[in-house]
Design an enzyme around this catalytic site. Structure first.
Site, mmCIF file in Angstrom:
data_model
loop_
_atom_site.group_PDB
_atom_site.id
_atom_site.type_symbol
_atom_site.label_atom_id
_atom_site.label_comp_id
_atom_site.label_asym_id
_atom_site.label_seq_id
_atom_site.Cartn_x
_atom_site.Cartn_y
_atom_site.Cartn_z
ATOM 1 N N CYS A 130 1.670 9.191 -2.095
ATOM 2 C CA CYS A 130 1.947 9.749 -3.461
ATOM 3 C C CYS A 130 1.417 11.305 -3.659
ATOM 4 O O CYS A 130 2.255 12.042 -4.208
ATOM 5 C CB CYS A 130 1.241 8.932 -4.646
ATOM 6 S SG CYS A 130 -0.476 8.202 -4.185
ATOM 7 N N GLY A 161 -3.060 4.804 -7.944
ATOM 8 C CA GLY A 161 -2.693 4.909 -6.707
ATOM 9 C C GLY A 161 -3.512 3.937 -5.948
ATOM 10 O O GLY A 161 -2.923 3.718 -4.913
ATOM 11 N N HIS A 242 -1.167 12.242 -10.615
ATOM 12 C CA HIS A 242 -2.166 12.844 -9.731
ATOM 13 C C HIS A 242 -1.975 14.534 -9.887
ATOM 14 O O HIS A 242 -0.918 14.929 -10.316
ATOM 15 C CB HIS A 242 -1.566 12.490 -8.469
ATOM 16 C CG HIS A 242 -2.020 11.219 -7.750
ATOM 17 N ND1 HIS A 242 -2.663 10.410 -8.419
ATOM 18 C CD2 HIS A 242 -1.660 10.741 -6.652
ATOM 19 C CE1 HIS A 242 -2.674 9.164 -7.719
ATOM 20 N NE2 HIS A 242 -1.933 9.431 -6.418
HETATM 21 N N1 NAP Z 1 0.278 3.276 -6.453
HETATM 22 C C1 NAP Z 1 0.597 4.303 -5.923
HETATM 23 O O1 NAP Z 1 0.492 5.516 -6.527
HETATM 24 C C2 NAP Z 1 1.377 4.363 -4.660
HETATM 25 C C3 NAP Z 1 2.057 5.725 -4.314
HETATM 26 C C4 NAP Z 1 2.677 5.248 -2.936
HETATM 27 C C5 NAP Z 1 2.364 4.246 -2.289
HETATM 28 N N2 NAP Z 1 1.883 3.110 -2.805
HETATM 29 C C6 NAP Z 1 2.137 1.831 -1.950
HETATM 30 O O2 NAP Z 1 2.643 0.996 -2.546
HETATM 31 C C7 NAP Z 1 2.334 -0.518 -2.158
HETATM 32 C C8 NAP Z 1 2.125 -1.156 -3.438
HETATM 33 O O3 NAP Z 1 1.127 -0.481 -4.306
HETATM 34 P P1 NAP Z 1 0.957 -0.826 -5.676
HETATM 35 O O4 NAP Z 1 0.056 0.143 -6.239
HETATM 36 O O5 NAP Z 1 2.099 -1.405 -6.411
HETATM 37 O O6 NAP Z 1 -0.179 -2.248 -5.257
HETATM 38 P P2 NAP Z 1 -0.324 -3.390 -6.364
HETATM 39 O O7 NAP Z 1 -0.344 -3.089 -7.582
HETATM 40 O O8 NAP Z 1 -1.823 -3.854 -5.744
HETATM 41 O O9 NAP Z 1 0.929 -4.680 -5.894
HETATM 42 C C9 NAP Z 1 0.871 -5.123 -4.643
HETATM 43 C C10 NAP Z 1 2.084 -5.867 -4.808
HETATM 44 O O10 NAP Z 1 2.449 -6.521 -3.514
HETATM 45 C C11 NAP Z 1 2.588 -7.979 -3.415
HETATM 46 N N3 NAP Z 1 1.979 -8.571 -2.407
HETATM 47 C C12 NAP Z 1 0.747 -8.692 -1.894
HETATM 48 N N4 NAP Z 1 0.716 -9.625 -0.710
HETATM 49 C C13 NAP Z 1 2.146 -10.112 -0.400
HETATM 50 C C14 NAP Z 1 2.585 -10.959 0.358
HETATM 51 N N5 NAP Z 1 1.979 -11.435 1.413
HETATM 52 N N6 NAP Z 1 4.076 -10.953 0.440
HETATM 53 C C15 NAP Z 1 4.722 -10.478 -0.771
HETATM 54 N N7 NAP Z 1 4.260 -9.536 -1.538
HETATM 55 C C16 NAP Z 1 3.006 -9.647 -1.664
HETATM 56 C C17 NAP Z 1 1.891 -8.457 -4.753
HETATM 57 O O11 NAP Z 1 2.242 -9.607 -5.308
HETATM 58 P P3 NAP Z 1 1.148 -10.728 -6.066
HETATM 59 O O12 NAP Z 1 1.118 -10.017 -7.353
HETATM 60 O O13 NAP Z 1 1.875 -11.783 -5.912
HETATM 61 O O14 NAP Z 1 -0.038 -10.513 -5.343
HETATM 62 C C18 NAP Z 1 2.193 -7.171 -5.567
HETATM 63 O O15 NAP Z 1 3.321 -7.518 -6.311
HETATM 64 C C19 NAP Z 1 1.058 0.293 -1.229
HETATM 65 O O16 NAP Z 1 1.400 -0.023 0.031
HETATM 66 C C20 NAP Z 1 0.575 1.413 -1.725
HETATM 67 O O17 NAP Z 1 -0.120 2.009 -0.581
HETATM 68 C C21 NAP Z 1 1.408 3.290 -4.067
#
Ligand code: NAP
Length: 344
Positions: A130, A161, A242
């Site tokens: 991000c 994030g 951010h």
């Molecule tokens: N947030 C940011 O600013 C940002 C920016 C760039 C990249 N990212 C990346 O994007 C990704 C997700 O971030 P987030 O902030 O959305 O995280 P989050 O809110 O914690 O959500 C994680 C998601 O992954 C799913 N998940 C976890 N284990 C799984 C599995 N075994 N099979 C299928 N789905 C699974 C979860 O499902 P459940 O609800 O069922 O657990 C949930 O839908 C990460 O890799 C992060 O590094 C985030």
């Protein structure tokens, strides 16, 4: 005929934002499927005025799906992306699992859209971190004009994030301060409410954190390997958005006024830079918006050809979900994939 799109991680911060953005932009999808872990099977997520029932990714067959927008974390992506790609479904991944693989293009469409054609080597495309996404959107037009030699980046990164649990931690700790409850850090290593933490992701041997290294490696991969980059990444008690203070040294002359004019015309950028109270952008105002905002553009008289700028963007949108959807649009608009249903 339209595309069949799967959102892996549809219950997460980024996944939900992806569903909103697909709907807002009228993405050419015939069908959108919401996937998450087995824990969320059967729960519902919103998609425009519809609700989608979440399916467990482990039971889903990707054979007739065209594109998987993956935001389920690095461990899940390392295991699943190659399997999904082998089914002929293009994976656009949000984690850091594939970003540094030379056979996987790392894309911010405003910066290096042409590199997208390299996706066919692995059927995987990576979305940057991000902090890097908004940084390169602002730097690219300045680099094209005056050639950047070195940048010093200090980030002020919101808790979203770190995922939905990190947002809950800021909320619960803030509440705990007011009602005098004990504060127990869990997701963060120290208290985040009314505090700042100079530590994001794991520490590396040289004392930098992985987050700081990502900004360096990804800026070089997308913009120019010759640019010297140093970074300090800091978590701040902000829910979404951010911010970055960036000091830039150029090879060639560039004034603050020239930079302002260049950025005003640049794709994805919005300049808000009045030299008066409130004449700049804050992360709170960037939440829910698509733009990369640039404020506080000043010449740095301590170096030859130097500028200081302030960059702010919604990390869940340009930093993740919006950029992912833009990559999918670029794949389609450049004719690089066709819906599988057309061939059937
Ligand atoms: N947030 C940011 O600013 C940002 C920016 C760039 C990249 N990212 C990346 O994007 C990704 C997700 O971030 P987030 O902030 O959305 O995280 P989050 O809110 O914690 O959500 C994680 C998601 O992954 C799913 N998940 C976890 N284990 C799984 C599995 N075994 N099979 C299928 N789905 C699974 C979860 O499902 P459940 O609800 O069922 O657990 C949930 O839908 C990460 O890799 C992060 O590094 C985030």
């Amino acid at each position: 005929m339209g595309y069949k799109i799967a959102i892996a991680g549809a219950t997460g911060n980024v996944g939900r934002e992806m569903l909103d953005i697909l709907d807002e932009r009228g993405f050419p999808a015939d069908e959108v499927v919401a996937l998450a872990s087995r824990r969320s099977q059967g729960t519902e997520v919103s998609f425009g005025d519809k609700t989608l029932k979440v399916q467990a990714m482990e039971n889903y067959d990707f054979s007739d799906t065209d594109i998987c927008l993956m935001s389920a974390g690095g461990t899940v992506s390392k295991e699943w992306s190659p399997r999904i790609a082998a089914k002929g479904c293009v994976v656009i991944d949000n984690s850091s699992a594939w970003r540094y693989d030379s056979d996987v293009p790392l894309i911010v469409p405003e910066v290096n859209a042409d590199a997208i054609k390299g996706f066919s080597k692995k059927n995987i495309i990576a979305n940057p971190n991000c902090s890097t996404a908004q940084l390169v959107v602002a730097l690219k037009p300045l680099h094209d004009h005056a050639k950047i030699k070195r940048i010093v980046v200090s980030t002020y990164q919101s808790v979203s994030g770190g995922g939905k649990e990190a947002m809950e931690e800021l909320f619960n700790q803030t509440r705990a301060v007011f009602v005098n409850d004990p504060i127990e850090p869990a997701k963060f290593t120290k208290r985040i409410a009314f505090n700042v933490i100079p530590h994001i992701d794991d520490f590396m041997e040289d004392g930098y954190t992985k987050e700081e290294w990502k900004v360096l490696a990804e800026t070089k991969k997308m913009l120019d390997p010759a640019i010297k980059v140093t970074c300090t990444a800091v978590r701040v008690p902000v829910f979404i958005g951010h911010s970055e203070s960036v000091n830039i040294e150029f090879e060639n002359e560039i004034s603050a006024e020239e930079a302002r004019n260049i950025l005003r015309e640049a794709p994805g950028c919005l300049v808000i830079d009045k030299h008066e109270d409130g004449g700049y952008i804050t992360p709170y105002e960037s939440a829910g918006e698509d733009a990369t905002y640039i404020s506080r553009i000043r010449e740095d008289a301590t170096v030859e050809n130097g500028l200081n700028i302030w960059i702010v963007s919604d990390n869940l949108r340009k930093g993740a979900a919006l950029n992912t959807v833009q990559i999918a649009e670029a794949l389609i608009n450049r004719g690089l994939i066709k819906p599988k249903s057309e061939a059937a």
